[in-house]
Design a protein around this motif. Structure first.
Motif, mmCIF file in Angstrom:
data_model
loop_
_atom_site.group_PDB
_atom_site.id
_atom_site.type_symbol
_atom_site.label_atom_id
_atom_site.label_comp_id
_atom_site.label_asym_id
_atom_site.label_seq_id
_atom_site.Cartn_x
_atom_site.Cartn_y
_atom_site.Cartn_z
ATOM 1 N N MET A 172 0.848 -1.189 0.000
ATOM 2 C CA MET A 172 0.000 0.000 0.000
ATOM 3 C C MET A 172 0.885 1.241 0.000
ATOM 4 O O MET A 172 1.880 1.306 0.702
ATOM 5 N N GLU B 245 1.088 5.114 0.919
ATOM 6 C CA GLU B 245 0.448 6.172 1.698
ATOM 7 C C GLU B 245 0.919 7.508 1.130
ATOM 8 O O GLU B 245 2.117 7.776 1.068
ATOM 9 N N LYS C 133 0.789 11.507 1.470
ATOM 10 C CA LYS C 133 0.471 12.614 2.389
ATOM 11 C C LYS C 133 -0.006 13.809 1.570
ATOM 12 O O LYS C 133 0.726 14.363 0.767
ATOM 13 N N THR D 152 2.528 9.551 -7.441
ATOM 14 C CA THR D 152 2.912 8.285 -6.817
ATOM 15 C C THR D 152 3.785 7.438 -7.742
ATOM 16 O O THR D 152 4.221 6.359 -7.358
ATOM 17 N N THR E 143 -8.274 13.629 1.837
ATOM 18 C CA THR E 143 -7.771 12.814 2.947
ATOM 19 C C THR E 143 -8.790 11.734 3.316
ATOM 20 O O THR E 143 -9.980 12.014 3.428
ATOM 21 N N VAL F 96 -9.368 6.238 -0.782
ATOM 22 C CA VAL F 96 -8.521 5.131 -1.214
ATOM 23 C C VAL F 96 -8.696 4.965 -2.720
ATOM 24 O O VAL F 96 -9.819 4.878 -3.221
ATOM 25 N N ILE G 244 -3.581 3.139 -3.088
ATOM 26 C CA ILE G 244 -3.079 4.408 -2.551
ATOM 27 C C ILE G 244 -4.054 4.879 -1.484
ATOM 28 O O ILE G 244 -5.245 5.058 -1.759
ATOM 29 N N LYS G 245 -3.550 5.090 -0.281
ATOM 30 C CA LYS G 245 -4.359 5.653 0.802
ATOM 31 C C LYS G 245 -3.889 7.096 0.992
ATOM 32 O O LYS G 245 -2.709 7.334 1.219
ATOM 33 N N ILE H 209 -3.500 10.280 3.093
ATOM 34 C CA ILE H 209 -3.478 10.629 4.519
ATOM 35 C C ILE H 209 -3.227 12.109 4.709
ATOM 36 O O ILE H 209 -2.805 12.788 3.814
#
Length: 68
Positions: A1, A3, A5, A20, A54, A57, A65-66, A68
């Motif tokens: 996964m 993450e 920001k 990403t 935020t 997913v 991709i999460k 956050i």
């Protein structure tokens, strides 16, 4: 996964895929979204200008991709 920001209120889906490193260009990202290869919060989404925020997913192929 992965993450990611978030720095700000949102990031457009196309830019997220580029940031990403999952695609090499905006054109490639648009093609993938148009082809229905991207899921946003468990549903296929065809909106190229989708505002990812935020807690969202995004799934592209075998990558998740999460934000956050």
């Amino acid at each position: 996964m992965i993450e990611f920001k978030l720095e700000g209120e949102f990031i457009p889906l196309i830019q997220l895929l580029k940031a990403t490193g999952l695609v090499s260009s905006g054109g490639e990202a648009q093609t993938m979204v148009s082809a229905g290869l991207v899921k946003y919060n468990d549903e296929v989404d065809y909106r190229k200008r989708l505002k990812v925020k935020t807690g969202d997913v995004v799934v592209f192929g075998e990558h998740t991709i999460k934000v956050i």
